[in-house]
Design a protein around this motif. Sequence first.
Motif, PDB file in Angstrom:
ATOM      1  N   GLU A 279       0.845  -1.193   0.000  1.00 22.05           N
ATOM      2  CA  GLU A 279       0.000   0.000   0.000  1.00 22.05           C
ATOM      3  C   GLU A 279       0.880   1.243   0.000  1.00 22.05           C
ATOM      4  O   GLU A 279       1.902   1.297   0.670  1.00 22.05           O
ATOM      5  CB  GLU A 279      -0.937  -0.035   1.200  1.00 22.05           C
ATOM      6  N   GLY A 280       0.495   2.222  -0.775  1.00 19.34           N
ATOM      7  CA  GLY A 280       1.274   3.447  -0.920  1.00 19.34           C
ATOM      8  C   GLY A 280       2.238   3.420  -2.084  1.00 19.34           C
ATOM      9  O   GLY A 280       2.812   4.455  -2.436  1.00 19.34           O
ATOM     10  N   ALA A 281       2.420   2.255  -2.731  1.00 16.60           N
ATOM     11  CA  ALA A 281       3.384   2.150  -3.827  1.00 16.60           C
ATOM     12  C   ALA A 281       2.888   2.905  -5.059  1.00 16.60           C
ATOM     13  O   ALA A 281       1.713   2.839  -5.408  1.00 16.60           O
ATOM     14  CB  ALA A 281       3.612   0.679  -4.190  1.00 16.60           C
ATOM     15  N   PRO A 282       3.790   3.651  -5.740  1.00 15.05           N
ATOM     16  CA  PRO A 282       3.394   4.334  -6.973  1.00 15.05           C
ATOM     17  C   PRO A 282       3.180   3.351  -8.114  1.00 15.05           C
ATOM     18  O   PRO A 282       3.842   2.312  -8.189  1.00 15.05           O
ATOM     19  CB  PRO A 282       4.581   5.261  -7.257  1.00 15.05           C
ATOM     20  N   CYS A 283       2.252   3.691  -9.001  1.00 16.56           N
ATOM     21  CA  CYS A 283       1.978   2.890 -10.199  1.00 16.56           C
ATOM     22  C   CYS A 283       2.500   3.660 -11.398  1.00 16.56           C
ATOM     23  O   CYS A 283       2.092   4.804 -11.638  1.00 16.56           O
ATOM     24  CB  CYS A 283       0.471   2.652 -10.355  1.00 16.56           C
ATOM     25  N   ASP A 286       4.502   3.485 -18.675  1.00 15.66           N
ATOM     26  CA  ASP A 286       5.423   4.080 -19.646  1.00 15.66           C
ATOM     27  C   ASP A 286       6.363   5.081 -18.969  1.00 15.66           C
ATOM     28  O   ASP A 286       6.649   6.160 -19.501  1.00 15.66           O
ATOM     29  CB  ASP A 286       4.660   4.762 -20.776  1.00 15.66           C
ATOM     30  N   GLY A 287       6.820   4.723 -17.761  1.00 16.94           N
ATOM     31  CA  GLY A 287       7.775   5.553 -17.046  1.00 16.94           C
ATOM     32  C   GLY A 287       7.174   6.732 -16.310  1.00 16.94           C
ATOM     33  O   GLY A 287       7.887   7.476 -15.631  1.00 16.94           O
ATOM     34  N   LYS A 288       5.852   6.906 -16.396  1.00 17.74           N
ATOM     35  CA  LYS A 288       5.170   8.028 -15.752  1.00 17.74           C
ATOM     36  C   LYS A 288       4.313   7.510 -14.599  1.00 17.74           C
ATOM     37  O   LYS A 288       3.603   6.521 -14.750  1.00 17.74           O
ATOM     38  CB  LYS A 288       4.303   8.761 -16.771  1.00 17.74           C
ATOM     39  N   THR A 289       4.375   8.184 -13.459  1.00 17.71           N
ATOM     40  CA  THR A 289       3.539   7.796 -12.319  1.00 17.71           C
ATOM     41  C   THR A 289       2.094   8.222 -12.586  1.00 17.71           C
ATOM     42  O   THR A 289       1.820   9.417 -12.775  1.00 17.71           O
ATOM     43  CB  THR A 289       4.035   8.424 -11.011  1.00 17.71           C
ATOM     44  N   VAL A 290       1.180   7.273 -12.620  1.00 16.48           N
ATOM     45  CA  VAL A 290      -0.223   7.559 -12.932  1.00 16.48           C
ATOM     46  C   VAL A 290      -1.139   7.316 -11.738  1.00 16.48           C
ATOM     47  O   VAL A 290      -2.346   7.549 -11.826  1.00 16.48           O
ATOM     48  CB  VAL A 290      -0.712   6.715 -14.129  1.00 16.48           C
ATOM     49  N   GLY A 291      -0.597   6.845 -10.613  1.00 16.34           N
ATOM     50  CA  GLY A 291      -1.431   6.612  -9.441  1.00 16.34           C
ATOM     51  C   GLY A 291      -0.632   5.987  -8.321  1.00 16.34           C
ATOM     52  O   GLY A 291       0.556   5.685  -8.468  1.00 16.34           O
ATOM     53  N   HIS A 292      -1.294   5.780  -7.183  1.00 17.19           N
ATOM     54  CA  HIS A 292      -0.688   5.128  -6.023  1.00 17.19           C
ATOM     55  C   HIS A 292      -1.665   4.119  -5.454  1.00 17.19           C
ATOM     56  O   HIS A 292      -2.869   4.388  -5.365  1.00 17.19           O
ATOM     57  CB  HIS A 292      -0.323   6.155  -4.936  1.00 17.19           C
ATOM     58  N   ILE A 293      -1.163   2.967  -5.065  1.00 19.44           N
ATOM     59  CA  ILE A 293      -1.986   1.974  -4.392  1.00 19.44           C
ATOM     60  C   ILE A 293      -2.427   2.539  -3.040  1.00 19.44           C
ATOM     61  O   ILE A 293      -1.607   3.050  -2.278  1.00 19.44           O
ATOM     62  CB  ILE A 293      -1.204   0.663  -4.166  1.00 19.44           C
ATOM     63  N   THR A 294      -3.715   2.469  -2.747  1.00 21.06           N
ATOM     64  CA  THR A 294      -4.200   2.952  -1.455  1.00 21.06           C
ATOM     65  C   THR A 294      -4.491   1.781  -0.516  1.00 21.06           C
ATOM     66  O   THR A 294      -4.073   1.781   0.631  1.00 21.06           O
ATOM     67  CB  THR A 294      -5.452   3.822  -1.623  1.00 21.06           C
ATOM     68  N   SER A 295      -5.227   0.789  -0.993  1.00 19.50           N
ATOM     69  CA  SER A 295      -5.507  -0.425  -0.218  1.00 19.50           C
ATOM     70  C   SER A 295      -5.258  -1.621  -1.122  1.00 19.50           C
ATOM     71  O   SER A 295      -5.533  -1.569  -2.321  1.00 19.50           O
ATOM     72  CB  SER A 295      -6.969  -0.453   0.256  1.00 19.50           C
ATOM     73  N   ALA A 296      -4.751  -2.706  -0.556  1.00 19.77           N
ATOM     74  CA  ALA A 296      -4.472  -3.900  -1.351  1.00 19.77           C
ATOM     75  C   ALA A 296      -4.629  -5.137  -0.485  1.00 19.77           C
ATOM     76  O   ALA A 296      -4.315  -5.117   0.709  1.00 19.77           O
ATOM     77  CB  ALA A 296      -3.061  -3.842  -1.947  1.00 19.77           C
TER      78      ALA A 296
END
Length: 576
Positions: A279-283, A286-296
């Motif tokens: 949780e909290g890991a960036p997604c 194509d080399g660009k951060t498009v989101g972050h994991i909130t809950s998993a």
Amino acid sequence: MSAPSCAHQPETLVAVQTVRKHFGFCKLTHYALIMVSGPDASSFLQNRLSNDILALSSGQGHQNTVLDRQGKIQGVFDLYRADEQWFMLIDAAERDNALGQIEKFHILEQFQTQDTAADFEIWTLQGPASAEVLKAHLPQEAELPAQLFDWKTLELFGIATRVIRRSLSGEDGFVLLVPTAQAEAFQAALVPHCQAQNGVEFCDETLEILRIEAGLPRFGKDYTFETLLPETGLERVAVSYSKGCYLGQETIARVKTYGMVQQALVGLLLPPESVLPPEGAPCQLDGKTVGHITSATYSPTLKRPAAMVYLGKNERIPGKILPLVINGIQYQAEVALLPFYTGLSLAKSGEALLQDGLKLFSEGYEEEAIRYLREAVAAAPDLLAAYEALGVILSRHGQYDEAIEMMNRVLALDANHVLAHTNLSVFYMKLGDKEKAEDEKAKATLAAFSQKAKAAGLTFDIEAERRKKEQATQEKIAMFQEALKFSPEDPLGNFGLGSSFLELKHYEAAIEPFEKTLKAQPKHSVAYLMLSKSLEGAGQLDQAKATLQKGIEVAAAKGDLMPLKEMQARLENLSR
């Protein structure tokens, strides 16, 4: 008796499955209970909170929020009416901030807030059998609350208990507020009764898995005090758009009126054998951060890892597969609607959701209509009318890629659907893809002929017509190839050959003839456009973009506006 430790993962998974199939129970320790009372309590809360509290009768409740001026969440909670008093069930981590925001505007109004958490112990039963289990220990004439968020004070195990119908898991369920003075006696009666009914006593870890499967956002994970309410999706259940002003109302109304938020909370389904991302890991895409994991969590219900994540509007298309890099690991992640799971006892039928969505659309609530229609297609994957309506509304918001996906799903159910082909033609034209727009327009015409012929009792074979057209194009290819034997560099012959290959979607074969055309006529604007389409179709995207950039320069210098506009639109599309 304390809740089990959940040290063994297999036990946790079994507990989740038991709740899904039967029921489970546990003591809730992370909630606070706030009482609001006084002659001005109702009018003050109505002007401060996002939902319409005056629409509630005593014994009813709903989800509500307190916001700041920017529409950022300052507290999410259940609010229940008890005549002219109100009680709030809120995550303890949000309590102080939410109360501070309420008291901040409390000047002369006659009301008071009181933390009553110490006066009650809170238990929950979750699962399809939970109502049946509770009924067994109610007086014969007593009835459980009928609707979600309804509540009653009932004699349960001989103890006056506030019984709230409330799902914390995606299943039917109840929250029980037990007076602290009688909590020990209540627990001594409840636990053996539930165990005798084959219920499972579950722990916080189990409840967390159930929460994520049910797509329920939680403070500190899926939202903070800096999160805009519409980013969470909670405004669908926690906002009234007709009750009048409240703090943050302008922002919420503006989002509703002018379009979607840049990021929104959605689900990600990961391949079954995937490593669970932290949780909290960036997604990254194509080399660009498009989101972050909130809950998993690993979902035993879905039999695969599932996560909640904020994504931008171009990425959060349900069913889209994103090649995401999360914590250094490559995932083929499928975007999913939330909730991941809803029990049969709570789920509306797809048809009911479709009708709700169409009604909201007719009343001008387009964002809400989109959410209902997305839920409709999730509940009923064969509901053609829901895909069609969703695609049309999405196109009104400029979301043409997702609108195209919805129309393609219509065609998967009915290949001769005239309006789907017509809509696709319009959507592709909006994206600047004239070739696909013309292709869909032709398909719409053929489908319309087929329908008219069928109505007249005639036969019209669309597939035969397609083959006939393809055969004519093959004959043109043979003619151009024969002519080019005598003049291999002829620009007219090469352009005709390339165009014919492109018409049949033979992209690789089309590239060389168009390159020869441009070698002979380097200012042939349309040839740059056609070559770029061939390169894109062949997967050579960098070359396609370079060709478009050169073609735009040539077309601009010549004043060829039609190919210039189409090339600009295609380059913008490829550069997203």
